[in-house]
Design a protein around this motif. Structure first.
Motif, PDB file in Angstrom:
ATOM      1  N   UNK A  69       0.854  -1.025  -0.077  1.00  0.00           N
ATOM      2  CA  UNK A  69      -0.003  -0.008   0.024  1.00  0.00           C
ATOM      3  C   UNK A  69       0.719   1.283   0.018  1.00  0.00           C
ATOM      4  N   UNK A  70       0.643   2.167  -0.757  1.00  0.00           N
ATOM      5  CA  UNK A  70       1.393   3.465  -0.886  1.00  0.00           C
ATOM      6  C   UNK A  70       0.722   4.537  -0.487  1.00  0.00           C
ATOM      7  N   UNK A  71       1.212   5.604  -0.034  1.00  0.00           N
ATOM      8  CA  UNK A  71       0.472   6.775   0.717  1.00  0.00           C
ATOM      9  C   UNK A  71       1.377   7.953  -0.079  1.00  0.00           C
ATOM     10  N   UNK A  72       0.854   9.197  -0.457  1.00  0.00           N
ATOM     11  CA  UNK A  72       1.278  10.390  -0.979  1.00  0.00           C
ATOM     12  C   UNK A  72       1.308  11.395  -0.042  1.00  0.00           C
ATOM     13  N   UNK A  73       2.573  12.100   0.377  1.00  0.00           N
ATOM     14  CA  UNK A  73       2.664  13.116   1.191  1.00  0.00           C
ATOM     15  C   UNK A  73       2.520  14.366   0.656  1.00  0.00           C
ATOM     16  N   UNK A  74       1.506  15.224   1.024  1.00  0.00           N
ATOM     17  CA  UNK A  74       1.195  16.736   0.493  1.00  0.00           C
ATOM     18  C   UNK A  74       1.622  17.476   1.709  1.00  0.00           C
ATOM     19  N   UNK A  75       2.318  18.577   1.016  1.00  0.00           N
ATOM     20  CA  UNK A  75       3.029  19.836   2.193  1.00  0.00           C
ATOM     21  C   UNK A  75       2.056  20.885   1.934  1.00  0.00           C
ATOM     22  N   UNK A 159       1.742  19.961  13.537  1.00  0.00           N
ATOM     23  CA  UNK A 159       1.605  21.191  13.159  1.00  0.00           C
ATOM     24  C   UNK A 159       0.690  21.181  11.913  1.00  0.00           C
ATOM     25  N   UNK A 160       0.237  20.359  11.364  1.00  0.00           N
ATOM     26  CA  UNK A 160      -0.802  20.253  10.191  1.00  0.00           C
ATOM     27  C   UNK A 160      -0.057  20.830   9.066  1.00  0.00           C
ATOM     28  N   UNK A 161       1.137  20.811   8.930  1.00  0.00           N
ATOM     29  CA  UNK A 161       1.976  21.250   7.692  1.00  0.00           C
ATOM     30  C   UNK A 161       2.130  20.113   6.716  1.00  0.00           C
TER      31      UNK A 161
END
Length: 279
Positions: A69-75, A159-161
């Motif tokens: 399973x893959x997850x994508x990180x969004x900043x 910090x929700x970044x």
């Protein structure tokens, strides 16, 4: 008197039962509410990715080492910023319309956050309005900017970044680009065609990420239990056909490039329009 005491005893027993039932119901409700809140609570990125392999780059991708399973990180600094999506066929079968090295084209997209979801939006690049002209105030009028992915946030940092979403809607679907061709009405259903995209069998082939681009090769598996066309020799079994596609997410280059009109006649026409609107 005895009857009176029996009556009071019955009332007391009934009240005790009611109170006990109410307390039990309240505890059960609180337990269910707590379980529901824990289920709905957004997890930490660290807790999700502790057993994942990280591919750090323009877009960091985490892949679970147990099930893939893959997850994508969004900043947050990637919100409302333009990126390029480019794809090409790594391998396929000619009859499906895909063969090794065939380009699929490129598109511009942006990423936004909407409450508890991450959204991907395609930008329309067919029109340009000179910002110094009054007509530029209508640059968004009647132009479609389709929302093609809306994925619930799966995890976030304190910090929700940074936000984590499942990568399958981005790479293992046809959201970015249509792979299976639309049916030709003239064919009347006869001839070779891809079946239904299999969520279970489609998978990641390779993941690479660099500072200016992220490349993901996926294998789309299409299933058609009762094909009407079996294809030529390269189609081993028309019921199960694979197409490998590379998706590239690319940072828009920063340069002083200025576009020009493809057709001088169009350029002359637009020049006249700009002069008219500025008068």
């Amino acid at each position: 008197m005895l009857r009176y005491f029996k009556y009071l005893f019955g009332i007391a027993l009934t009240l005790a039962f009611v109170f006990a039932s109410t307390e039990s119901f309240a505890k059960k409700k609180k337990k269910n509410d707590d379980a529901g809140s824990k289920k709905d609570a957004i997890k930490s990125i660290a807790s999700i990715t502790k057993k994942c392999k990280a591919y750090e780059g323009l877009f960091t991708i985490y892949q679970d080492t147990a099930d893939g399973t893959a997850y994508l990180l969004i900043k947050t600094d990637q919100f409302n910023k333009e990126f390029i999506h480019f794809s090409y066929a790594v391998d396929g079968v000619v009859e499906s319309g895909y063969f090794r090295g065939a380009y699929r084209g490129s598109r511009i997209f942006t990423i936004n956050k909407y409450f508890n979801k991450i959204e991907f939006v395609l930008e329309n690049t067919r029109y340009y309005f000179d910002p110094e002209k009054t007509i530029s105030k209508a640059e968004k009028a009647n132009i479609n900017t389709p929302l093609f992915i809306s994925e619930k946030i799966f995890a976030q940092n304190k910090d929700k970044t940074e936000y984590l979403i499942k990568a399958s809607p981005v790479f293992l679907s046809e959201n970015f680009q249509q792979i299976k061709r639309s049916p030709n009405p003239a064919s009347k259903g006869v001839g070779f065609k891809l079946g239904k995209l299999s969520d279970k069998k489609s998978k990641y082939v390779s993941i690479k990420s660099y500072p200016e681009n992220t490349d993901v090769v996926v294998e789309y598996v299409y299933e058609n239990q009762y094909p009407t066309g079996y294809g030529r020799g390269e189609v081993t079994d028309a019921r199960f056909v694979s197409v490998k596609i590379q998706h590239s997410l690319i940072a828009v280059p920063e340069n002083d490039f200025q576009s020009r009109f493809d057709d001088p006649r169009i350029g002359y026409f637009m020049h006249q329009v700009n002069n008219m609107t500025s008068a």
